[in-house]
Design an enzyme around this catalytic site. Structure first.
Site, short mmCIF file in Angstrom:
data_model
loop_
_atom_site.label_atom_id
_atom_site.label_comp_id
_atom_site.label_asym_id
_atom_site.label_seq_id
_atom_site.Cartn_x
_atom_site.Cartn_y
_atom_site.Cartn_z
N TRP A 102 13.58 -30.62 -23.97
CA TRP A 102 14.40 -30.84 -22.76
C TRP A 102 13.90 -32.04 -21.96
CZ3 TRP A 102 19.05 -29.50 -22.91
CH2 TRP A 102 19.44 -28.34 -23.59
N ASP A 172 12.68 -29.96 -13.44
CA ASP A 172 13.76 -29.21 -14.09
C ASP A 172 13.23 -27.79 -14.27
OD1 ASP A 172 15.54 -27.97 -15.75
OD2 ASP A 172 15.46 -29.45 -17.37
N LYS A 196 20.16 -18.71 -16.77
CA LYS A 196 18.97 -17.98 -17.24
C LYS A 196 18.51 -17.01 -16.15
CE LYS A 196 18.43 -22.29 -19.55
NZ LYS A 196 18.73 -22.01 -20.92
C1 LIG Z 1 14.88 -26.61 -19.40
C2 LIG Z 1 16.33 -26.90 -19.61
N1 LIG Z 1 16.85 -28.01 -19.05
C3 LIG Z 1 18.15 -28.33 -19.19
C4 LIG Z 1 18.99 -27.53 -19.93
C5 LIG Z 1 20.43 -27.92 -20.08
O1 LIG Z 1 21.22 -27.12 -19.28
P1 LIG Z 1 22.81 -27.15 -19.43
O2 LIG Z 1 23.12 -26.61 -20.79
O3 LIG Z 1 23.25 -26.27 -18.30
O4 LIG Z 1 23.27 -28.56 -19.27
C6 LIG Z 1 18.51 -26.36 -20.51
C7 LIG Z 1 19.39 -25.49 -21.29
O5 LIG Z 1 19.01 -24.56 -21.93
C8 LIG Z 1 17.13 -26.05 -20.36
O6 LIG Z 1 16.62 -24.96 -20.92
#
Ligand SMILES: Cc1ncc(COP(=O)(O)O)c(C=O)c1O
Length: 360
Positions: A102, A172, A196
């Site tokens: 991520w 994040d 989540k």
């Molecule tokens: C740590 C993290 N950041 C960003 C995201 C991306 O989120 P989204 O799918 O809502 O764009 C996720 C998705 O699982 C994630 O676990």
């Protein structure tokens, strides 16, 4: 009614009590004769729902008054763009940790808007740890320092935020917000997609220090401009009202559990017992540095990978679903977010014990 244990990484399990409340209120919200999702986002009723949700989040995380709380759309990945667009300013350079998939995606997106200095990078060693501070290469002139507090795919979690002096810290927290106490005043900005620990997909929460507002690039879409959204109390465009309402119910549920300190204690216990079990059995293996193992996403491999399909089929038959690891990593992953009861972890351990006995 049969509720099974859902270990999915997101959208993840929601508290059963919250789902029951949604069901009970669905057709007729508080005597209105319609559901909450059928009324205007500018109606006094929805405005009250929105304001209470925000206040409950502020209470849970002790958010200081000089921080704005925004309820936006576009998920976590939307913020991968909005953070640089809003915060880079004239500076055009930002620091990023690369500690998992991520982080890597966030870096790739930020590079569209400015220069990224990678402070520390664990990709070559398969993202299994967090590098120690004396190896970091920080730029004191950076507009901000971005890190992913919990790597949902790799199962690696910062146990405390990196301390980087005056550069605003951006986190994040998509997969670990509300899971343990944090000191919001250490951050310039926190964002978290909802699916989540907050509620259903479609919502992303942004907590931003006021002095960071108003620097957005002129190319920033207005719906993602933090200053505009703060001025409009996140009602500039039509927000995801149903998701916001559900987030509010989850915040109330968390308060009823005793708040963040209480849920953190349960989360710590759930994670510790699962890691302890995995470490004690040769049939299972977790490759992550024990100092940085995630409380939320427990990854593991079976000693004999050919058993993976049968493990998943039999787990499902035992009422334990969504244990398959992310496709980039393979193996297994048990996501044990706030709403996963401790009995779910106990049931998983009981199943894994039997499975190892039969297949060793
Ligand atoms: C740590 C993290 N950041 C960003 C995201 C991306 O989120 P989204 O799918 O809502 O764009 C996720 C998705 O699982 C994630 O676990």
């Amino acid at each position: 009614m049969t509720r099974i244990f859902n270990f999915g990484a997101g959208p993840g399990t929601l508290p059963t009590e919250v789902l029951q409340q949604i069901r009970d209120e669905l057709l007729d919200w508080h005597g209105l004769g319609v559901s909450i999702m059928e009324i205007s986002h500018r109606s006094p009723e929805f405005e009250e729902v929105a304001a209470i949700a925000e206040q409950d989040l502020r209470d849970l995380l002790n958010i200081p008054s000089h921080y704005k709380v925004l309820f936006l759309q576009g998920g976590g990945r939307g913020q991968f763009s909005m953070v640089p667009l809003n915060l880079l300013g004239a500076n055009k350079t930002a620091d990023y940790f690369n500690t998992g998939f991520w982080s890597k995606y966030a870096i790739e997106e930020a590079r569209k808007y400015g220069e990224v200095n990678v402070v520390a990078d664990t990709e070559a060693t398969k993202y299994r740890t967090i590098p120690v501070p004396n190896t970091w290469h920080c730029n004191p002139q950076a507009a901000y320092l971005h890190f992913t507090s919990n790597e949902t795919i790799n199962g690696v979690e910062f146990q405390s935020p990196p301390n980087v002096g005056n550069v605003p810290l951006v986190a994040d927290m998509s997969s670990n917000i509300l899971s343990r106490p944090i000191d919001v005043s250490q951050y310039g900005l926190i964002y978290a997609s909802a699916q989540k620990n907050i509620g259903p997909a479609g919502l992303v929460v942004v907590i931003v220090r006021e002095d960071l507002l108003g620097k957005a690039s002129p190319l920033t879409p207005s719906i993602g401009d933090y200053k505009i959204q703060a001025d409009f109390r996140s009602l500039y465009n039509t927000p995801p009202t149903f998701a916001w309402y559900i987030a509010g119910l989850v915040f109330k549920w968390l308060k009823r559990q005793g708040g963040i300190a209480a849920i953190a204690e349960i989360n710590r216990r759930k994670a510790e017992k699962l890691y302890h079990f995995i470490d004690a059995h040769d049939f299972y293996h977790n490759p992550v540095d024990p100092n940085y193992r995630s409380w939320m996403n427990v990854i593991f491999n079976l000693a004999d990978e050919t058993c993976n399909p049968v493990f998943l089929t039999q787990a499902k038959a035992a009422g334990l679903i969504a244990l398959k690891g992310h496709k980039l990593l393979g193996g297994m992953r048990a996501s044990i977010y706030n709403a996963m009861p401790e009995q779910g972890v106990d049931a998983l351990i009981a199943f894994m014990t039997e499975f190892a006995k039969k297949n060793s």
